[in-house]
Design a protein around this motif. Structure first.
Motif, short mmCIF file in Angstrom:
data_model
loop_
_atom_site.label_atom_id
_atom_site.label_comp_id
_atom_site.label_asym_id
_atom_site.label_seq_id
_atom_site.Cartn_x
_atom_site.Cartn_y
_atom_site.Cartn_z
N LYS A 123 0.83 -1.22 0.00
CA LYS A 123 0.00 0.00 0.00
C LYS A 123 0.86 1.26 0.00
O LYS A 123 0.66 2.16 -0.81
CB LYS A 123 -0.94 0.01 1.23
CG LYS A 123 -1.80 -1.23 1.36
CD LYS A 123 -2.73 -1.14 2.55
CE LYS A 123 -2.02 -1.17 3.89
NZ LYS A 123 -1.41 -2.46 4.23
N SER A 124 1.82 1.29 0.91
CA SER A 124 2.68 2.48 0.98
C SER A 124 3.51 2.62 -0.29
O SER A 124 3.71 3.73 -0.79
CB SER A 124 3.61 2.40 2.19
OG SER A 124 2.86 2.41 3.38
N LEU A 128 1.47 4.24 -2.99
CA LEU A 128 1.38 5.69 -2.81
C LEU A 128 2.69 6.37 -3.22
O LEU A 128 2.70 7.38 -3.90
CB LEU A 128 1.11 6.05 -1.35
CG LEU A 128 -0.32 6.04 -0.86
CD1 LEU A 128 -0.44 6.86 0.41
CD2 LEU A 128 -1.26 6.58 -1.92
N LYS A 129 3.79 5.80 -2.75
CA LYS A 129 5.09 6.40 -3.05
C LYS A 129 5.36 6.40 -4.55
O LYS A 129 5.99 7.32 -5.06
CB LYS A 129 6.21 5.65 -2.32
CG LYS A 129 6.22 5.91 -0.81
CD LYS A 129 7.40 5.20 -0.18
CE LYS A 129 7.25 5.06 1.32
NZ LYS A 129 8.10 3.97 1.84
N TYR A 137 -0.20 16.09 -0.26
CA TYR A 137 0.26 14.82 0.31
C TYR A 137 0.45 14.97 1.81
O TYR A 137 1.17 15.85 2.27
CB TYR A 137 1.56 14.42 -0.38
CG TYR A 137 2.31 13.25 0.24
CD1 TYR A 137 1.64 12.08 0.63
CD2 TYR A 137 3.69 13.31 0.42
CE1 TYR A 137 2.34 11.02 1.18
CE2 TYR A 137 4.40 12.24 0.96
CZ TYR A 137 3.71 11.11 1.34
OH TYR A 137 4.42 10.06 1.89
N PRO A 177 2.07 12.80 4.60
CA PRO A 177 2.84 11.58 4.86
C PRO A 177 2.35 10.86 6.12
O PRO A 177 1.56 11.42 6.88
CB PRO A 177 4.28 12.07 5.06
CG PRO A 177 4.31 13.48 4.61
CD PRO A 177 2.91 14.01 4.71
N GLN A 178 2.88 9.65 6.30
CA GLN A 178 2.36 8.81 7.38
C GLN A 178 2.58 9.39 8.78
O GLN A 178 1.64 9.81 9.42
CB GLN A 178 2.94 7.40 7.27
CG GLN A 178 2.29 6.44 8.26
CD GLN A 178 2.68 4.99 8.00
OE1 GLN A 178 3.01 4.63 6.89
NE2 GLN A 178 2.65 4.18 9.03
N ASP A 197 -1.42 8.99 3.72
CA ASP A 197 -0.82 7.69 4.01
C ASP A 197 -1.06 7.37 5.48
O ASP A 197 -0.49 8.00 6.37
CB ASP A 197 0.69 7.74 3.71
CG ASP A 197 1.31 6.33 3.71
OD1 ASP A 197 0.58 5.35 3.96
OD2 ASP A 197 2.52 6.22 3.47
N GLU A 198 -1.93 6.40 5.72
CA GLU A 198 -2.25 5.95 7.07
C GLU A 198 -2.34 7.08 8.09
O GLU A 198 -1.54 7.16 9.02
CB GLU A 198 -1.19 4.94 7.54
CG GLU A 198 -1.21 3.71 6.66
CD GLU A 198 -0.47 2.54 7.27
OE1 GLU A 198 -0.32 2.54 8.50
OE2 GLU A 198 -0.07 1.65 6.52
N VAL A 249 -4.82 5.58 2.23
CA VAL A 249 -4.30 4.26 2.53
C VAL A 249 -4.48 4.05 4.02
O VAL A 249 -4.15 4.92 4.80
CB VAL A 249 -2.80 4.16 2.15
CG1 VAL A 249 -2.14 3.02 2.90
CG2 VAL A 249 -2.65 3.94 0.66
#
Ligand SMILES: Nc1ncnc2c1ncn2[C@@H]1O[C@H](COP(=O)(O)OP(=O)(O)OP(=O)(O)O)[C@@H](O)[C@H]1O
Ligand SMILES: [Mg+2]
Lengths: 297, 249
Positions: free
Chosen positions: B51-52, B55-56, B91, B93-94, B169-170, B201
């Motif tokens: 999943k990550s 996205l990346k 974006y 990020p996580q 992302d999460e 995600v």
């Protein structure tokens, strides 16, 4: 009292060179996150280049700028062709340091091959002295001090007042988030290496002018002082490194004057350790801030 | 074939046959995915599903071997992140999602790095309208804030460019369980309701799917299922995918 004031003068002069170098070192580290040991070897290179050009009779200002530009380009190229690819292949923090140590040794070796292993002496064209308030400075020292102050002031304005400066601070704090803000971090990092390389080159010339006699080991010896100044000021903090440079310069000169020149480093580094015990993150790191990065406060 | 576009407006982000990974290892294989304006699309799947990495790959942060990514119909495959941001992607990020050592207002200002001053000021007003709580914290260092507050700063920062597509992302990783619902609902869902195309995600599949319009279930780097989120949620077989148990919250 007379000795104290005069020693203070020596300390300020020595500290100015350390500050100049340390600010470049700490900003480079803060933004690129590489503890670049090669910085010392680049400084040696700058000192020798400066020595050669000055002996040709070029003006010290011209030499400073010329060598600064050369080292700036060399540093940026060094990062592009060596450190960036290493990092891209997954080299960690420690491996990168070892890489820069290796590069420093190689560069130093190349300097020895080119310039020879023996010490050179820079004939003091700037031997005139200027005195005031009990302090006596040589003209060379005054030039170095004023260059340092001017460069620091310029750097301050760049970091706090310009868009590029803000982008540099952002990149140093969190590169991915900086990119997510639309900042072209690759360019910012190139710019950082150019800028800090320039400071490194200028500091190397300043060292050649003020140290009189030096050899291929001058940069690596001096690196220790610059690291000390950076740590003292809180790594990644340009103003911290500047003050840290003065503290290291002044304490080592006081140690030399009141104890013995042989112990000047001992005094300086005892103070460093004491400061670290009191303020583990450095003198100028705000509470709640715990990462290596560039700050303008 | 039914696809994500049936759930809303026009397609904003479209991924076709995307194969990507690290070095020369392929992690995700031939992914097709699309997100349209005004919809919330979730990518769920077990740990290590890719999943990550997916996205990346979309964000230009890992190597794309094959396939294409289109933003509003324009090809943006292999564009670096900063370029995608300039073209309308936001974006979040996580975990490392803010400028920790800067104050809240500085984070937002940095988010508006590309903007001129008046626009930046106006966008900050808009962000504060979306997250009124932040108004009281503008001068605080983000490093001293709670996980939930930080996430608001992170999302607020991403909203400064007024992106048409927002990628999370999460967002609930590392957050207290009590905050999970509010982050998903008040941030991801709310942005979709305001017309953004939102790609999410999430590890917490159950919570995410309940709020999503469309779901992609990723297993071992491939899309195992692409369906309305409600259908995935009610499908007993899907429980098997997640560690052999029920779809966990
Ligand atoms: N930097 C990397 N280099 C090589 N392989 C990686 C790298 N990062 C992740 N992987 C591998 O890629 C695969 C997918 O990882 P990814 O992080 O995309 O999964 P994920 O679905 O996000 O998992 P999680 O739910 O645990 O976050 C894993 O097998 C992982 O080991
Ligand atoms: Mg993941």
């Amino acid at each position: 009292m007379g000795i104290f004031v005069q020693t203070l003068g020596f300390g300020i002069a020595a500290g100015a060179v350390i500050s100049l170098g340390a600010v470049g070192f700490t900003v480079q580290f803060g933004i690129s996150n590489v503890l670049n040991i090669t910085y010392g070897a680049f400084m040696t290179l700058a000192a020798f280049l400066g020595y050669v050009l000055l002996n040709r009779g070029l003006d010290v200002w011209v030499v400073l700028v010329a060598v600064g530009v050369v080292i700036a380009i060399a540093s940026a190229v060094f990062n592009r062709v060596f450190l960036s690819p290493l990092r891209g292949r997954g080299a960690g923090f420690v491996n990168l340091i070892i890489g820069t140590v290796a590069a420093a040794i190689i560069l130093q070796g190349v300097i020895v091959i080119a310039a020879g292993p023996s010490a050179v002496t820079y004939g003091q064209q700037y031997g005139k002295t200027v005195s005031g308030a009990g302090l006596v400075f040589s003209l060379a020292q005054l030039i170095i001090i004023s260059i340092t102050v001017a460069l620091m002031f310029g750097l301050h304005l760049l970091l706090t007042r310009t868009k590029v400066g803000r982008a540099m601070r952002a990149t140093s704090t969190n590169r991915t988030v900086a990119r997510a803000c639309g900042i072209r971090t690759e360019r910012i990092i190139d710019l950082t290496w150019l800028l800090t390389g320039f400071l490194c080159g200028a500091a190397g010339v300043a060292l050649a002018v003020t140290t009189v006699t030096f050899d291929f080991s001058i940069g690596s010896t001096f690196l220790i002082y610059m690291i000390a100044a950076s740590v003292l000021g809180g790594i990644g903090q340009p103003y911290g490194a500047m003050i840290g440079g003065l503290v290291v310069g002044i304490t080592s000169q006081l140690g030399a004057a009141y104890w013995s020149p042989a112990y000047q480093d001992v005094v300086a580094f005892c103070i460093l350790i004491a400061m670290l015990l009191i303020r583990p993150r450095g003198l100028f790191v705000a509470a709640g801030v715990n990462r290596r990065n560039l700050s303008a406060t | 074939m039914a696809d994500a576009s049936e759930s809303g407006g026009k397609t904003a982000l479209e991924v076709e046959g995307l194969t990507a990974g690290y070095g020369d290892i392929e992690i995700v294989h031939g992914i097709d995915l699309s997100v349209s304006e005004g919809s919330l699309v979730s990518v769920v799947g077990p740990n290590g599903a890719g999943k990550s990495t997916l996205l990346k790959a979309i964000l230009g942060l890992v190597k794309v071997f094959d396939g294409s990514i289109r933003l509003d119909g324009h090809d943006v495959t292999r564009f670096p992140l900063e370029q995608l941001v300039r073209r309308g992607i936001g974006y979040v990020p996580q975990v490392d999602d803010v400028f920790e050592t800067l104050r809240v207002h500085e984070n937002l200002e940095m988010g508006g790095y590309l903007l001129d001053k008046p626009t930046r000021a106006r966008r900050i007003e808009e962000v504060l309208e979306f997250f009124p709580v932040l108004a009281e914290h503008m001068r605080r260092y983000v490093g001293t804030m709670s996980g939930g507050e930080r996430k608001m700063v992170a999302v607020g920062r991403a909203l400064m460019t007024s992106p048409r597509v927002v990628i999370f992302d999460e967002p609930t990783a590392g957050l207290a369980p009590t905050l999970v619902q509010s982050v998903l609902e008040d941030q991801a869902r709310a942005l979709a309701d305001r017309g953004k195309a939102v790609l999410l995600v999430e590890q917490r599949a159950h919570a995410a799917l309940q709020l999503s319009d469309w779901a992609y279930v990723l297993v071992q780097g491939r899309v195992a299922r692409s369906a309305r989120a409600a259908d995935v949620l009610s499908d007993p077989e899907m429980g098997e995918v997640f560690l052999g148990g029920a779809v966990k919250s």
